[in-house]
Design a protein around this motif. Structure first.
Motif, PDB file in Angstrom:
ATOM      1  N   VAL A 141       0.895  -1.164  -0.111  1.00 53.44           N
ATOM      2  CA  VAL A 141      -0.063  -0.044   0.030  1.00 53.44           C
ATOM      3  C   VAL A 141       0.904   1.033   0.035  1.00 53.44           C
ATOM      4  N   VAL A 142       1.961   1.381   0.669  1.00 53.21           N
ATOM      5  CA  VAL A 142       2.797   2.335   0.707  1.00 53.21           C
ATOM      6  C   VAL A 142       3.732   2.494  -0.388  1.00 53.21           C
ATOM      7  N   VAL A 143       4.001   1.563  -1.113  1.00 56.34           N
ATOM      8  CA  VAL A 143       4.621   1.693  -2.455  1.00 56.34           C
ATOM      9  C   VAL A 143       3.643   2.549  -3.241  1.00 56.34           C
ATOM     10  N   GLY A 144       2.368   2.051  -3.405  1.00 59.16           N
ATOM     11  CA  GLY A 144       1.342   2.609  -3.939  1.00 59.16           C
ATOM     12  C   GLY A 144       1.270   4.060  -3.690  1.00 59.16           C
ATOM     13  N   VAL A 145       1.161   4.533  -2.575  1.00 61.03           N
ATOM     14  CA  VAL A 145       1.089   5.772  -2.070  1.00 61.03           C
ATOM     15  C   VAL A 145       2.323   6.631  -2.818  1.00 61.03           C
ATOM     16  N   LEU A 146       3.465   5.951  -2.361  1.00 56.14           N
ATOM     17  CA  LEU A 146       4.754   6.497  -2.997  1.00 56.14           C
ATOM     18  C   LEU A 146       4.480   6.757  -4.618  1.00 56.14           C
ATOM     19  N   ARG A 147       4.217   5.735  -5.165  1.00 59.66           N
ATOM     20  CA  ARG A 147       4.200   5.902  -6.922  1.00 59.66           C
ATOM     21  C   ARG A 147       3.006   6.977  -7.108  1.00 59.66           C
ATOM     22  N   GLY A 148       2.043   7.187  -6.480  1.00 57.49           N
ATOM     23  CA  GLY A 148       1.095   8.308  -6.395  1.00 57.49           C
ATOM     24  C   GLY A 148       1.479   9.662  -6.123  1.00 57.49           C
ATOM     25  N   ALA A 149       2.298   9.396  -5.276  1.00 65.42           N
ATOM     26  CA  ALA A 149       2.859  10.959  -4.860  1.00 65.42           C
ATOM     27  C   ALA A 149       3.812  11.390  -5.788  1.00 65.42           C
ATOM     28  N   ARG A 150       4.597  10.359  -6.287  1.00 69.10           N
ATOM     29  CA  ARG A 150       5.638  10.810  -7.413  1.00 69.10           C
ATOM     30  C   ARG A 150       4.865  11.231  -8.741  1.00 69.10           C
ATOM     31  N   ALA A 151       3.953  10.479  -8.998  1.00 70.26           N
ATOM     32  CA  ALA A 151       3.209  11.053 -10.266  1.00 70.26           C
ATOM     33  C   ALA A 151       2.555  12.252 -10.168  1.00 70.26           C
ATOM     34  N   LEU A 152       1.899  12.703  -8.907  1.00 68.65           N
ATOM     35  CA  LEU A 152       1.585  14.030  -8.468  1.00 68.65           C
ATOM     36  C   LEU A 152       2.608  15.083  -8.666  1.00 68.65           C
ATOM     37  N   ALA A 153       3.735  14.601  -8.180  1.00 63.79           N
ATOM     38  CA  ALA A 153       4.650  15.593  -8.189  1.00 63.79           C
ATOM     39  C   ALA A 153       5.576  15.952  -9.466  1.00 63.79           C
ATOM     40  N   SER A 154       5.525  15.041 -10.306  1.00 67.43           N
ATOM     41  CA  SER A 154       6.118  15.023 -11.594  1.00 67.43           C
ATOM     42  C   SER A 154       5.758  16.055 -12.360  1.00 67.43           C
ATOM     43  N   PRO A 155       6.301  17.080 -13.128  1.00 67.38           N
ATOM     44  CA  PRO A 155       5.751  18.014 -14.061  1.00 67.38           C
ATOM     45  C   PRO A 155       5.371  17.197 -15.458  1.00 67.38           C
ATOM     46  N   ALA A 156       4.354  17.912 -16.076  1.00 65.30           N
ATOM     47  CA  ALA A 156       4.002  17.161 -17.384  1.00 65.30           C
ATOM     48  C   ALA A 156       4.846  17.399 -18.264  1.00 65.30           C
ATOM     49  N   PRO A 157       5.238  16.410 -18.960  1.00 64.02           N
ATOM     50  CA  PRO A 157       5.942  16.460 -20.341  1.00 64.02           C
ATOM     51  C   PRO A 157       5.599  17.663 -21.117  1.00 64.02           C
ATOM     52  N   ALA A 158       6.533  18.420 -21.948  1.00 69.14           N
ATOM     53  CA  ALA A 158       6.533  19.410 -22.761  1.00 69.14           C
ATOM     54  C   ALA A 158       5.241  19.063 -23.999  1.00 69.14           C
TER      55      ALA A 158
END
Length: 150
Positions: A120-137
């Motif tokens: 579950v925590v791995v899923g949270v971390l993946r979601g957090a990283r996706a949320l924090a990553s900027p959108a591609p150009a």
């Protein structure tokens, strides 16, 4: 806030990984006294719940989607289940205080629940990283919540 969510999610995952190390320390401590599982107990009853609460707080402040916030809350419930499983496993002994097959089965579920919590925590971390990553150009960002500008 989104970077803070990633950082606290990493810390939570590290705390869960250490929980397995601390369990092994307790299991292999000779002679096994009452303090053999002290690190495991403190980490599981204080550090992990505190980091989980911080993860929830940062998920809310980062305006994460509801699914990610719900996923961030889940480890708190799993920690409660862990405590109950440990209590039942320790209570399920025979008259001489020796382990019973039932108690050992409950103890096994304690380990399985811990593995589920890590996933579950791995899923949270993946979601957090996706949320924090900027959108591609060239890609238009999607609003995190309805009515919110992209």
């Amino acid at each position: 806030m989104r970077k803070a969510l990633v950082i606290v999610s990493i810390l939570l995952l590290v705390a869960f990984a250490l929980q397995f190390v601390f369990a092994a320390v307790g299991a292999f401590t000779k002679p096994a006294g009452d303090g053999a599982y002290a690190l495991h107990s403190v980490n599981g009853s204080a550090v992990i719940p505190a980091l989980t609460l911080l993860t929830i707080l940062f998920a809310v402040l980062a305006k994460a989607p509801g699914r990610l916030i719900g996923l961030a809350v889940l480890p708190l419930g799993l920690v409660v289940v862990q405590a109950l499983l440990a209590m039942f496993a320790n209570a399920a002994t025979d008259a001489a205080g020796a382990s019973t097959p039932f108690g050992l089965t409950i103890a096994g579920l304690h380990a399985v629940n811990g593995i589920v919590a890590v996933h579950v925590v791995v899923g949270v971390l993946r979601g957090a990283r996706a949320l924090a990553s900027p959108a591609p150009a060239g890609v238009t960002p999607v609003p995190v919540r309805e009515g919110e500008p992209a």
